[in-house]
Design a protein around this motif. Structure first.
Motif, mmCIF file in Angstrom:
data_model
loop_
_atom_site.group_PDB
_atom_site.id
_atom_site.type_symbol
_atom_site.label_atom_id
_atom_site.label_comp_id
_atom_site.label_asym_id
_atom_site.label_seq_id
_atom_site.Cartn_x
_atom_site.Cartn_y
_atom_site.Cartn_z
ATOM 1 N N ILE A 310 37.922 46.209 35.727
ATOM 2 C CA ILE A 310 38.869 45.958 36.812
ATOM 3 C C ILE A 310 39.345 47.307 37.341
ATOM 4 C CG2 ILE A 310 41.209 45.102 37.267
ATOM 5 C CD1 ILE A 310 40.549 42.834 35.251
ATOM 6 N N SER A 311 39.307 47.472 38.663
ATOM 7 C CA SER A 311 39.675 48.779 39.219
ATOM 8 C C SER A 311 40.949 48.710 40.055
ATOM 9 C CB SER A 311 38.533 49.306 40.089
ATOM 10 O OG SER A 311 38.379 48.455 41.216
ATOM 11 N N THR A 312 41.354 47.502 40.417
ATOM 12 C CA THR A 312 42.514 47.356 41.288
ATOM 13 C C THR A 312 43.507 46.399 40.656
ATOM 14 O OG1 THR A 312 40.894 47.390 43.065
ATOM 15 C CG2 THR A 312 43.152 46.924 43.710
ATOM 16 N N MET A 313 44.765 46.737 40.745
ATOM 17 C CA MET A 313 45.798 45.878 40.149
ATOM 18 C C MET A 313 46.158 44.761 41.138
ATOM 19 S SD MET A 313 47.210 45.856 37.215
ATOM 20 C CE MET A 313 48.276 44.583 36.571
ATOM 21 N N THR A 314 45.261 43.778 41.282
ATOM 22 C CA THR A 314 45.568 42.664 42.183
ATOM 23 C C THR A 314 46.506 41.690 41.481
ATOM 24 O OG1 THR A 314 43.793 41.269 41.396
ATOM 25 C CG2 THR A 314 43.244 42.817 43.171
ATOM 26 N N LYS A 315 46.967 40.703 42.245
ATOM 27 C CA LYS A 315 47.846 39.688 41.651
ATOM 28 C C LYS A 315 47.114 38.834 40.610
ATOM 29 C CE LYS A 315 46.992 36.477 45.448
ATOM 30 N NZ LYS A 315 47.565 35.530 46.391
ATOM 31 N N CYS A 316 45.781 38.869 40.629
ATOM 32 C CA CYS A 316 45.018 38.059 39.672
ATOM 33 C C CYS A 316 45.058 38.630 38.251
ATOM 34 C CB CYS A 316 43.551 37.959 40.099
ATOM 35 S SG CYS A 316 43.305 37.181 41.684
ATOM 36 N N VAL A 317 45.220 39.952 38.137
ATOM 37 C CA VAL A 317 45.065 40.582 36.821
ATOM 38 C C VAL A 317 46.013 39.961 35.795
ATOM 39 C CG1 VAL A 317 45.226 42.750 35.530
ATOM 40 C CG2 VAL A 317 44.178 42.729 37.805
ATOM 41 N N ASP A 318 47.262 39.779 36.172
ATOM 42 C CA ASP A 318 48.231 39.228 35.217
ATOM 43 C C ASP A 318 48.539 37.757 35.467
ATOM 44 O OD1 ASP A 318 48.698 41.250 33.458
ATOM 45 O OD2 ASP A 318 50.000 42.302 34.864
ATOM 46 N N CYS A 319 47.729 37.135 36.251
ATOM 47 C CA CYS A 319 48.032 35.743 36.604
ATOM 48 C C CYS A 319 47.870 34.830 35.382
ATOM 49 C CB CYS A 319 47.095 35.293 37.715
ATOM 50 S SG CYS A 319 47.345 33.582 38.140
ATOM 51 N N GLN A 320 48.878 34.043 35.109
ATOM 52 C CA GLN A 320 48.845 33.166 33.931
ATOM 53 C C GLN A 320 48.285 31.780 34.260
ATOM 54 O OE1 GLN A 320 49.937 34.220 30.716
ATOM 55 N NE2 GLN A 320 49.882 36.204 31.720
ATOM 56 N N ILE A 321 47.930 31.568 35.523
ATOM 57 C CA ILE A 321 47.332 30.264 35.847
ATOM 58 C C ILE A 321 45.851 30.422 36.238
ATOM 59 C CG2 ILE A 321 49.468 29.077 36.466
ATOM 60 C CD1 ILE A 321 48.740 29.570 39.428
ATOM 61 N N LYS A 322 45.306 31.557 35.865
ATOM 62 C CA LYS A 322 43.904 31.847 36.184
ATOM 63 C C LYS A 322 42.967 30.736 35.690
ATOM 64 C CE LYS A 322 42.239 36.308 36.445
ATOM 65 N NZ LYS A 322 42.298 37.595 35.786
ATOM 66 N N ALA A 323 43.340 30.145 34.561
ATOM 67 C CA ALA A 323 42.477 29.105 33.994
ATOM 68 C C ALA A 323 42.380 27.885 34.907
ATOM 69 C CB ALA A 323 43.002 28.681 32.628
ATOM 70 N N MET A 324 43.345 27.722 35.799
ATOM 71 C CA MET A 324 43.313 26.564 36.710
ATOM 72 C C MET A 324 42.759 26.966 38.072
ATOM 73 S SD MET A 324 46.760 24.445 35.948
ATOM 74 C CE MET A 324 47.934 25.707 36.358
ATOM 75 N N CYS A 325 42.227 28.175 38.150
ATOM 76 C CA CYS A 325 41.826 28.739 39.435
ATOM 77 C C CYS A 325 40.344 29.088 39.382
ATOM 78 C CB CYS A 325 42.655 30.002 39.672
ATOM 79 S SG CYS A 325 42.171 30.905 41.138
ATOM 80 N N GLY A 326 39.645 28.897 40.495
ATOM 81 C CA GLY A 326 38.219 29.217 40.527
ATOM 82 C C GLY A 326 37.932 30.671 40.833
ATOM 83 N N MET A 327 38.995 31.494 40.929
ATOM 84 C CA MET A 327 38.766 32.900 41.293
ATOM 85 C C MET A 327 37.935 33.616 40.223
ATOM 86 S SD MET A 327 39.078 35.422 43.318
ATOM 87 C CE MET A 327 38.727 37.161 43.131
ATOM 88 N N CYS A 328 36.854 34.223 40.676
ATOM 89 C CA CYS A 328 36.024 35.038 39.784
ATOM 90 C C CYS A 328 35.349 36.080 40.669
ATOM 91 C CB CYS A 328 34.995 34.162 39.068
ATOM 92 S SG CYS A 328 33.688 33.566 40.141
ATOM 93 N N PRO A 329 34.735 37.111 40.088
ATOM 94 C CA PRO A 329 34.127 38.150 40.929
ATOM 95 C C PRO A 329 33.098 37.596 41.919
ATOM 96 C CG PRO A 329 34.269 38.904 38.668
ATOM 97 C CD PRO A 329 34.674 37.457 38.658
ATOM 98 N N ALA A 330 32.316 36.592 41.502
ATOM 99 C CA ALA A 330 31.296 36.063 42.418
ATOM 100 C C ALA A 330 31.953 35.366 43.603
ATOM 101 C CB ALA A 330 30.379 35.092 41.672
#
Ligand code: SF4
Lengths: 422, 84
Positions: A310-330
């Motif tokens: 990870i090179s950028t401190m986006t809001k995703c880095v510490d997001c605690q609901i990532k597991a419910m989100c489809g966000m991924c590098p692809a």
């Protein structure tokens, strides 16, 4: 000799191999050609696309690659497309994989299944066949596929396989064109055909960068409304969300860019023999025509997976609901042209999902969709309106709506086999 | 057929008419040796002496273990007995 229930074996085996970086899950796209022209599809090409056809791996190349992935430890193999049966020699490729002792899943739209194909699959049973149903009515189905006659061909394919006892599941994808028939499809599949029917509503841009599929993607509140219409589904999200918490991180400690199984226990190979982390990822590809699978897996994908940080401190880095989100590098690459840049649509869905399960989202950078953020009021309003609507519908709790992945919350559902256990 | 992955031997059905895969068999070390020995027609005596040599156990004990294992394979339909 131990006999285990298949599900127990699969979960325990994935657990055991996850520490060892063995490519147990593979996906091979045998072609991108397809007789249907579905508006939501992320990769389909015309059947008569001669450029696509001539660049596809030959049967001999497939056999060599199948031997190599088997040798490297692949056990579960998914053949997908395009439409797999668009290749006349698909059964020869399949037979080779079968003889190698792979547990094979086939994704197909069913329209090209003939009695000969069904007989063959009944003799050499795959682990599973999954057919996508695009509508309960002919009109809706063919509005989405764009091909007159395709509805009857699909139903014929389903019946040919079902009659012969081939392990078959149906699935569907909810888009604006067929959203009113989702429950009818599930009911039809379960009650009239006796088949499990899975469901997904996440649509990706096309891998050639076209955003055209997004025109028929459901709104975030419509996707979450489907969640709310099934009590079991909501419970599954709740338990999944409660398990996923991590300490707050900085860019230095945030670690690897990828957080799925891609490059650790899974891989994808495209029709031209390019090896990558998953079917959606269009960067970092290793040409299996130039080098062997072992080299691609042990050196190339190893580097992609372990060295990309990870090179950028986006809001995703510490997001605690990532597991419910489809966000991924692809997904980031496909929708924003950047693996780390948050996909706004997915972020809205995840925040609405959190509201739906009554979860307070811990602070995670400058997020527009958290309380106090610039998009919060609008998101909340859309959510509340949807919630009122769904509460007023007396039928909703009786509905049965399974989800696309066996373990709730594995996110994107974009045809990638990297996210969760099989 | 068998697949050996991460030190485990898994029995994978190849030509089958069983439909959905509800259960799966895994073999321990001795089971794997016995299964390999069955790739060509064989009998309990031959397999038992191979096991006895490899694991340094008395042939009678190996024969008992092999017979029990073969019985389980036969019961689950994974092998069939033929007359010599
Ligand atoms: S919910 Fe938003 S912040 Fe969280 S992972 Fe998804 S896109 Fe990133």
């Amino acid at each position: 000799m131990e006999m285990e229930r298949y599900k127990d074996f699969s979960l325990a085996f994935h657990d055991r191999v996850s520490a060892n970086r063995i490519p147990v899950n593979g996906t091979i796209e045998v072609t991108r050609r397809c007789p249907l022209t579905c508006a939501h599809c992320y990769n389909n090409l015309a059947m008569d696309d001669s450029g696509a056809r001539s660049s596809e791996l030959t049967l001999d190349e497939h056999r060599r690659i199948l031997d190599e992935i088997t040798e490297a430890g692949c056990l579960w193999l998914l053949f997908t497309g395009g439409e797999i049966f668009a290749r006349r020699d698909f059964l020869d490729i399949y037979a080779h994989a079968k003889r190698n002792g792979l547990l094979i899943t086939l994704f197909t739209n069913g329209t090209l299944v003939t009695p000969r194909i069904a007989d063959y699959l009944a003799e050499w049973m795959p682990f599973s066949v999954e057919i996508t149903l695009y509508g309960r009515t002919r009109e809706t189905y063919e509005r989405l596929t764009g091909i007159p006659g395709s509805y009857d061909m699909c139903l014929r394919g389903i019946h040919l396989l079902k009659e012969r006892g081939v392990p078959l599941k149906l699935k569907t994808v909810a888009v604006t064109i067929n959203k009113h028939e989702i429950f009818d499809m599930v009911r039809f599949s379960k009650e009239e055909l006796g088949l499990e029917c899975k469901f997904d509503s996440m649509i990706n841009p096309r891998i050639d960068c076209s955003q055209s599929p997004l025109a028929i993607r459901l709104k975030p509140e419509e996707i979450v409304e489907f969640d709310l219409q099934d009590a079991e589904r909501i419970d599954a999200w709740k338990s999944f969300a409660s398990k996923y918490t991590r300490p707050v991180q900085s860019v230095e400690t945030a670690g690897e860019l990828y957080h799925c199984g891609g490059g650790v226990n899974s891989f994808a190979i495209d029709p031209q023999g390019l090896l990558s982390i998953c079917v959606l990822s269009q960067v970092d590809k290793f040409d299996l025509r130039q080098g062997g699978f072992r080299e691609g897996w042990e050196h190339f994908l190893y580097k992609v997976r372990r060295q990309k940080k990870i090179s950028t401190m986006t809001k995703c880095v510490d997001c605690q609901i990532k597991a419910m989100c489809g966000m991924c590098p692809a997904n980031g690459e496909l929708e924003n042209g950047d693996p780390e840049s948050p996909v706004d649509f997915l972020c809205q869905v995840a925040h609405m999902r959190a509201q739906a399960i009554g979860m307070r989202v811990p602070e995670h950078g400058a997020c527009e969709y958290c309380e106090g953020g610039s998009g919060y009021a609008e998101l909340k309003e859309a959510f509340d309106a949807m919630h009122r609507r769904s509460k007023m519908n007396p039928d909703v709790t009786k509905r049965y709506l399974p989800v696309a992945s066996q373990s709730a919350g594995t996110g994107c559902g974009g045809g990638c086999a990297s996210c969760g256990p099989k | 057929m068998t697949r050996s992955i991460a030190g485990e031997t898994i029995l994978v059905p190849v030509q089958n008419r069983v439909g959905a895969l509800d259960s799966i068999y895994t073999l321990n070390d001795i089971g794997t040796v016995i299964w390999k020995a069955l790739e060509a027609p064989s009998d309990i005596g031959c397999i038992a002496s191979a096991i006895a040599d490899e694991y340094e156990v008395p042939t009678e004990i190996a024969a008992g273990d092999v017979a029990e294992f073969l019985e389980r394979l036969e019961l689950t339909g994974l092998i069939c007995r033929t007359e010599a």
